[in-house]
Design a protein around this motif. Structure first.
Motif, PDB file in Angstrom:
ATOM      1  N   PRO A  59       0.813  -1.226   0.000  1.00 56.63           N
ATOM      2  CA  PRO A  59       0.000   0.000   0.000  1.00 56.63           C
ATOM      3  C   PRO A  59       0.838   1.264   0.000  1.00 56.63           C
ATOM      4  CG  PRO A  59      -0.825  -1.587   1.616  1.00 56.63           C
ATOM      5  CD  PRO A  59       0.496  -2.099   1.142  1.00 56.63           C
ATOM      6  N   PHE A  60       2.055   1.166   0.495  1.00 59.11           N
ATOM      7  CA  PHE A  60       2.968   2.313   0.505  1.00 59.11           C
ATOM      8  C   PHE A  60       4.311   1.837  -0.042  1.00 59.11           C
ATOM      9  CE2 PHE A  60       6.217   5.042   2.240  1.00 59.11           C
ATOM     10  CZ  PHE A  60       5.670   6.310   2.160  1.00 59.11           C
ATOM     11  N   ARG A  61       4.917   2.643  -0.897  1.00 57.09           N
ATOM     12  CA  ARG A  61       6.192   2.261  -1.504  1.00 57.09           C
ATOM     13  C   ARG A  61       7.132   3.467  -1.476  1.00 57.09           C
ATOM     14  NH1 ARG A  61       7.163  -2.041  -5.221  1.00 57.09           N
ATOM     15  NH2 ARG A  61       9.111  -1.797  -6.373  1.00 57.09           N
ATOM     16  N   THR A  62       8.356   3.233  -0.999  1.00 54.09           N
ATOM     17  CA  THR A  62       9.319   4.319  -0.881  1.00 54.09           C
ATOM     18  C   THR A  62      10.355   4.243  -1.998  1.00 54.09           C
ATOM     19  OG1 THR A  62      10.822   5.430   0.639  1.00 54.09           O
ATOM     20  CG2 THR A  62      10.913   3.042   0.606  1.00 54.09           C
ATOM     21  N   TRP A  63      11.104   5.335  -2.187  1.00 53.50           N
ATOM     22  CA  TRP A  63      12.108   5.391  -3.241  1.00 53.50           C
ATOM     23  C   TRP A  63      13.315   4.525  -2.893  1.00 53.50           C
ATOM     24  CZ3 TRP A  63      11.836  11.431  -3.079  1.00 53.50           C
ATOM     25  CH2 TRP A  63      10.704  11.854  -3.783  1.00 53.50           C
ATOM     26  N   VAL A  64      13.926   3.952  -3.919  1.00 52.77           N
ATOM     27  CA  VAL A  64      15.140   3.152  -3.716  1.00 52.77           C
ATOM     28  C   VAL A  64      16.264   4.032  -3.183  1.00 52.77           C
ATOM     29  CG1 VAL A  64      16.912   1.771  -4.874  1.00 52.77           C
ATOM     30  CG2 VAL A  64      14.497   1.447  -5.455  1.00 52.77           C
ATOM     31  N   SER A  65      16.368   5.264  -3.683  1.00 52.53           N
ATOM     32  CA  SER A  65      17.435   6.166  -3.232  1.00 52.53           C
ATOM     33  C   SER A  65      17.341   6.426  -1.730  1.00 52.53           C
ATOM     34  CB  SER A  65      17.369   7.489  -4.000  1.00 52.53           C
ATOM     35  OG  SER A  65      16.090   8.104  -3.850  1.00 52.53           O
ATOM     36  N   ALA A  66      16.118   6.537  -1.201  1.00 54.91           N
ATOM     37  CA  ALA A  66      15.948   6.730   0.242  1.00 54.91           C
ATOM     38  C   ALA A  66      16.423   5.498   1.009  1.00 54.91           C
ATOM     39  CB  ALA A  66      14.485   7.021   0.561  1.00 54.91           C
ATOM     40  N   ASN A  67      16.141   4.329   0.461  1.00 58.49           N
ATOM     41  CA  ASN A  67      16.600   3.098   1.103  1.00 58.49           C
ATOM     42  C   ASN A  67      18.123   2.989   1.082  1.00 58.49           C
ATOM     43  OD1 ASN A  67      13.923   2.314   1.545  1.00 58.49           O
ATOM     44  ND2 ASN A  67      13.794   1.265  -0.421  1.00 58.49           N
ATOM     45  N   VAL A  68      18.732   3.378  -0.026  1.00 63.14           N
ATOM     46  CA  VAL A  68      20.195   3.331  -0.140  1.00 63.14           C
ATOM     47  C   VAL A  68      20.829   4.274   0.884  1.00 63.14           C
ATOM     48  CG1 VAL A  68      22.157   3.869  -1.637  1.00 63.14           C
ATOM     49  CG2 VAL A  68      20.194   2.596  -2.547  1.00 63.14           C
ATOM     50  N   LEU A  69      20.246   5.457   1.074  1.00 65.48           N
ATOM     51  CA  LEU A  69      20.770   6.391   2.062  1.00 65.48           C
ATOM     52  C   LEU A  69      20.706   5.790   3.467  1.00 65.48           C
ATOM     53  CD1 LEU A  69      21.824   9.172   2.907  1.00 65.48           C
ATOM     54  CD2 LEU A  69      19.446   9.972   2.984  1.00 65.48           C
ATOM     55  N   THR A  70      19.609   5.128   3.798  1.00 66.31           N
ATOM     56  CA  THR A  70      19.480   4.495   5.114  1.00 66.31           C
ATOM     57  C   THR A  70      20.523   3.402   5.301  1.00 66.31           C
ATOM     58  OG1 THR A  70      17.092   4.936   5.083  1.00 66.31           O
ATOM     59  CG2 THR A  70      17.897   3.323   6.676  1.00 66.31           C
ATOM     60  N   ILE A  71      20.741   2.593   4.273  1.00 69.05           N
ATOM     61  CA  ILE A  71      21.731   1.511   4.367  1.00 69.05           C
ATOM     62  C   ILE A  71      23.135   2.072   4.507  1.00 69.05           C
ATOM     63  CG2 ILE A  71      22.771  -0.418   3.108  1.00 69.05           C
ATOM     64  CD1 ILE A  71      19.961  -0.812   1.795  1.00 69.05           C
ATOM     65  N   ALA A  72      23.451   3.118   3.743  1.00 69.99           N
ATOM     66  CA  ALA A  72      24.777   3.741   3.840  1.00 69.99           C
ATOM     67  C   ALA A  72      25.004   4.326   5.227  1.00 69.99           C
ATOM     68  CB  ALA A  72      24.925   4.819   2.775  1.00 69.99           C
ATOM     69  N   THR A  73      23.980   4.945   5.793  1.00 65.71           N
ATOM     70  CA  THR A  73      24.096   5.493   7.149  1.00 65.71           C
ATOM     71  C   THR A  73      24.320   4.382   8.161  1.00 65.71           C
ATOM     72  OG1 THR A  73      22.608   7.304   6.536  1.00 65.71           O
ATOM     73  CG2 THR A  73      22.967   6.919   8.881  1.00 65.71           C
ATOM     74  N   ALA A  74      23.624   3.271   7.982  1.00 62.59           N
ATOM     75  CA  ALA A  74      23.805   2.137   8.896  1.00 62.59           C
ATOM     76  C   ALA A  74      25.244   1.629   8.853  1.00 62.59           C
ATOM     77  CB  ALA A  74      22.827   1.022   8.541  1.00 62.59           C
ATOM     78  N   LEU A  75      25.823   1.529   7.661  1.00 61.10           N
ATOM     79  CA  LEU A  75      27.217   1.103   7.546  1.00 61.10           C
ATOM     80  C   LEU A  75      28.152   2.079   8.263  1.00 61.10           C
ATOM     81  CD1 LEU A  75      27.319  -0.081   3.816  1.00 61.10           C
ATOM     82  CD2 LEU A  75      27.546  -1.525   5.852  1.00 61.10           C
ATOM     83  N   PHE A  76      27.916   3.365   8.060  1.00 57.56           N
ATOM     84  CA  PHE A  76      28.730   4.386   8.714  1.00 57.56           C
ATOM     85  C   PHE A  76      28.638   4.261  10.238  1.00 57.56           C
ATOM     86  CE2 PHE A  76      29.109   8.637  10.609  1.00 57.56           C
ATOM     87  CZ  PHE A  76      30.341   9.042  10.094  1.00 57.56           C
ATOM     88  N   MET A  77      27.427   4.071  10.746  1.00 53.76           N
ATOM     89  CA  MET A  77      27.221   3.994  12.190  1.00 53.76           C
ATOM     90  C   MET A  77      27.793   2.719  12.797  1.00 53.76           C
ATOM     91  SD  MET A  77      25.726   6.853  12.780  1.00 53.76           S
ATOM     92  CE  MET A  77      25.129   6.681  14.443  1.00 53.76           C
ATOM     93  N   ILE A 100      30.655   1.088  11.481  1.00 55.88           N
ATOM     94  CA  ILE A 100      32.104   0.991  11.251  1.00 55.88           C
ATOM     95  C   ILE A 100      32.871   2.074  12.004  1.00 55.88           C
ATOM     96  CG2 ILE A 100      33.916   1.159   9.497  1.00 55.88           C
ATOM     97  CD1 ILE A 100      31.906  -0.054   7.510  1.00 55.88           C
ATOM     98  N   VAL A 101      32.417   3.315  11.918  1.00 54.54           N
ATOM     99  CA  VAL A 101      33.188   4.452  12.431  1.00 54.54           C
ATOM    100  C   VAL A 101      33.331   4.474  13.956  1.00 54.54           C
ATOM    101  CG1 VAL A 101      33.334   6.984  12.442  1.00 54.54           C
ATOM    102  CG2 VAL A 101      32.600   5.785  10.393  1.00 54.54           C
ATOM    103  N   PRO A 102      32.443   3.864  14.757  1.00 55.17           N
ATOM    104  CA  PRO A 102      32.666   3.872  16.205  1.00 55.17           C
ATOM    105  C   PRO A 102      34.003   3.276  16.640  1.00 55.17           C
ATOM    106  CG  PRO A 102      30.406   3.270  15.778  1.00 55.17           C
ATOM    107  CD  PRO A 102      31.093   3.330  14.444  1.00 55.17           C
ATOM    108  N   PHE A 103      34.648   2.515  15.759  1.00 55.74           N
ATOM    109  CA  PHE A 103      35.941   1.917  16.110  1.00 55.74           C
ATOM    110  C   PHE A 103      37.120   2.809  15.726  1.00 55.74           C
ATOM    111  CE2 PHE A 103      33.074  -1.715  15.947  1.00 55.74           C
ATOM    112  CZ  PHE A 103      33.391  -2.355  17.137  1.00 55.74           C
ATOM    113  N   VAL A 104      36.841   3.974  15.144  1.00 55.29           N
ATOM    114  CA  VAL A 104      37.895   4.952  14.849  1.00 55.29           C
ATOM    115  C   VAL A 104      38.233   5.703  16.132  1.00 55.29           C
ATOM    116  CG1 VAL A 104      38.498   7.007  13.527  1.00 55.29           C
ATOM    117  CG2 VAL A 104      37.140   5.189  12.462  1.00 55.29           C
TER     118      VAL A 104
END
Length: 535
Positions: A456-474, A476-480
């Motif tokens: 019933p609701f569908r979001t943009w792929v680009s928005a999903n990619v941004l969320t996934i990229a942020t998750a990777l950043f969050m 990995i970077v805590p170990f810097v």
């Protein structure tokens, strides 16, 4: 036509059994009915069918406004009143602090859209547990199990503990007229312990009253943020007795260049925005979830985002960067003390901020108990006959609430003095981002593997990619290694502890799911077997 008027054969020929069929065909745990019927028909039919088979269900008592109140109440908590000083300390400048809040808003809106698609596509309580189970069916229930243990044992109780401690901070501030320090920190924690116990009792013994209190305290939170924005506007026009600060002069002077500083700030920003997924965990109690979930979740997040950005502007208009840093977690209290007289700024308004943080604990207690309740009913947890039960007298999952309360209390008393709030946010945020990322990856996978599921609701792929990229950043970077002096808690302690717990959950999964056959002996497995018997 009511749900009970619909012939069973007709239901079988529609998408009413789509969710059950998807989970069975993919080898995942069998559970529930996802209805494609108009309005609440499919949901009511599912509830009635479940009740007919001897499984007590929670009542659908949440409408659109109660749902939105839970979302807003879950988002607006201790973060906006306590973390601006910590974020400014991390990123080093006023301009970058504002940018971090805006970035957090954009990512949160993208994440909310993804969870709206997931929640309306698979409208069952449990949140990520449900989505991971369908998207990653092999090994059977591994990711849902690890998620359940992580969020039940770390994410929810640490967040509840952080909000409860801040409740204590502002109640002590109101009582003493100044930010607490030294021995008063244990007074704050004692108040926090009392808060989590009271919230557990309210939801356990009078759940409808607890929801009414949530709604009322949500109004208090919103009014407090509106008041902050109004005070900032008056301050911008030089209408306060104190002069306007020069915070926005050289706004980016002193900006940090260390990556760890930004991930530390973002953990606090995302903690402040967290809560937009709260209805996904209790969607079985939401009336007409396919219609109301998107409206309540996105509407609540957008309104809160606007208030958050304007509130941060107001803080910097009234207070200098040095004053904000010195305020630590009591920044809102110092803000009102500077703007108003001592009585209002040091006594009355801090008490209302404490009540606002209390309301956040109340909302989060509701969501945490529902995750435990659903996980037990699906067979992910031991003692399911207790944790997955509903008290008939009070219509509440009493045992699930008790476990949530005990775990939150452990996080309140566990961290060493001085840095408890930072640690609680960091250790709770890390596993949350692991599973945020995996859930959105699963959303993209299900678009290919389960094309027949209604969306019933569908979001943009680009928005999903941004969320996934942020998750990777969050993740990995805590170990810097961060810049500056070492703290009493090593910078890697929180993420490492979260990773070790996730790793330790795998052998627990093997015992509970493979050896003890937890899923096959669950409440919902029995229900599905009964459905197969009448087909």
């Amino acid at each position: 036509m009511t749900p009970t008027d619909i012939p069973l054969q007709q239901l079988r020929q529609t998408a009413a059994y789509a969710y059950t069929d998807v989970r069975q065909s993919s080898g995942s745990s069998s559970r529930g009915i996802s209805a494609e019927l108009d309005g609440d028909q499919g949901n009511e039919y599912a509830a009635e069918l479940t009740a007919d088979e001897g499984i007590t269900v929670l009542e659908r008592k949440l409408g659109l406004w109660s749902g939105m109140a839970i979302v807003v109440g879950s988002i607006i908590g201790s973060g906006i009143f306590s973390s601006p000083a910590l974020i400014l300390e991390s990123v080093g400048s006023v301009g970058m602090s504002m940018m971090v809040w805006v970035i957090g808003a954009i990512v949160s809106l993208c994440g909310c859209a993804a969870y709206m698609e997931l929640g309306t596509m698979l409208p069952r309580s449990g949140g990520e547990k449900e989505y991971l189970d369908v998207a990653f069916p092999k090994p059977r229930a591994l990711l849902p199990f690890v998620f359940c243990l992580s969020i039940i044992a770390i994410s929810f109780p640490s967040g509840l503990a952080a909000d409860a401690v801040v409740t204590g901070v502002y109640f002590v501030y109101s009582a003493s007229g100044k930010p607490a320090s030294g021995h008063s920190e244990w007074t704050q924690r004692a108040i926090g312990l009392a808060v989590v116990v009271v919230c557990g009792l309210l939801h356990g013994l009078c759940s409808r009253t607890a929801i009414r209190i949530q709604n009322l305290l949500t109004v208090v939170k919103v009014l407090l943020l509106v008041l902050i924005v109004c005070v900032g506007t008056v301050g911008l026009a030089n209408g306060l007795h104190s002069p306007r600060s020069n915070s926005f002069d050289s706004a980016f002077h002193g900006t940090s260049r260390n990556a760890h500083s930004y991930v530390s700030a973002l953990f606090k920003v995302f903690f402040s925005y967290s809560g937009y997924t709260s209805l996904n965990y209790s969607i079985d109690e939401l009336r007409n979830p396919v219609r109301n979930l998107p409206r309540a979740a996105m509407g609540g997040l957008v309104a809160t985002t606007i208030l958050y950005i304007l509130s941060n502007v107001a803080f910097f208009v009234v207070l200098s960067p040095e004053a904000i840093r010195g305020a630590n977690t009591a920044v809102a209290g110092v803000f009102f003390t500077t703007a108003f007289s001592a009585t209002w700024g040091q006594r009355i308004i801090p008490a209302f901020i404490g009540l606002a943080a209390f309301g956040n604990v109340l909302c989060a207690t509701f969501s945490a108990s529902r995750v435990i309740f659903e996980a037990a009913r699906e067979g992910y947890l031991p003692f399911a006959q207790y944790l997955g039960s509903v008290n008939h007298r009070f219509q509440a999952p009493i045992y699930a609430l008790a476990v949530s309360t005990v775990l939150s209390a452990a996080f309140i008393v566990g961290p060493p003095p001085g840095e408890a709030y930072d640690f609680l946010i960091d250790i709770g945020g890390y596993p949350s981002w692991v599973f945020y990322g995996l859930s959105v990856v699963g959303l993209l996978i299900m678009r290919r593997t389960h094309r027949d599921l209604a969306r019933p609701f569908r979001t943009w792929v680009s928005a999903n990619v941004l969320t996934i990229a942020t998750a990777l950043f969050m993740c990995i970077v805590p170990f810097v290694k961060p810049e500056g002096a070492a703290t009493s808690i090593p910078y890697w302690a929180a993420p490492l502890a979260a990773i070790l717990f996730i790793a330790a959950s795998i052998p627990m999964w093997y015992v509970q799911i493979v050896i003890r056959l937890g899923l096959d002996r669950s409440h919902y497995a029995l229900k599905t077997q009964s459905l197969e018997g009448i087909k």
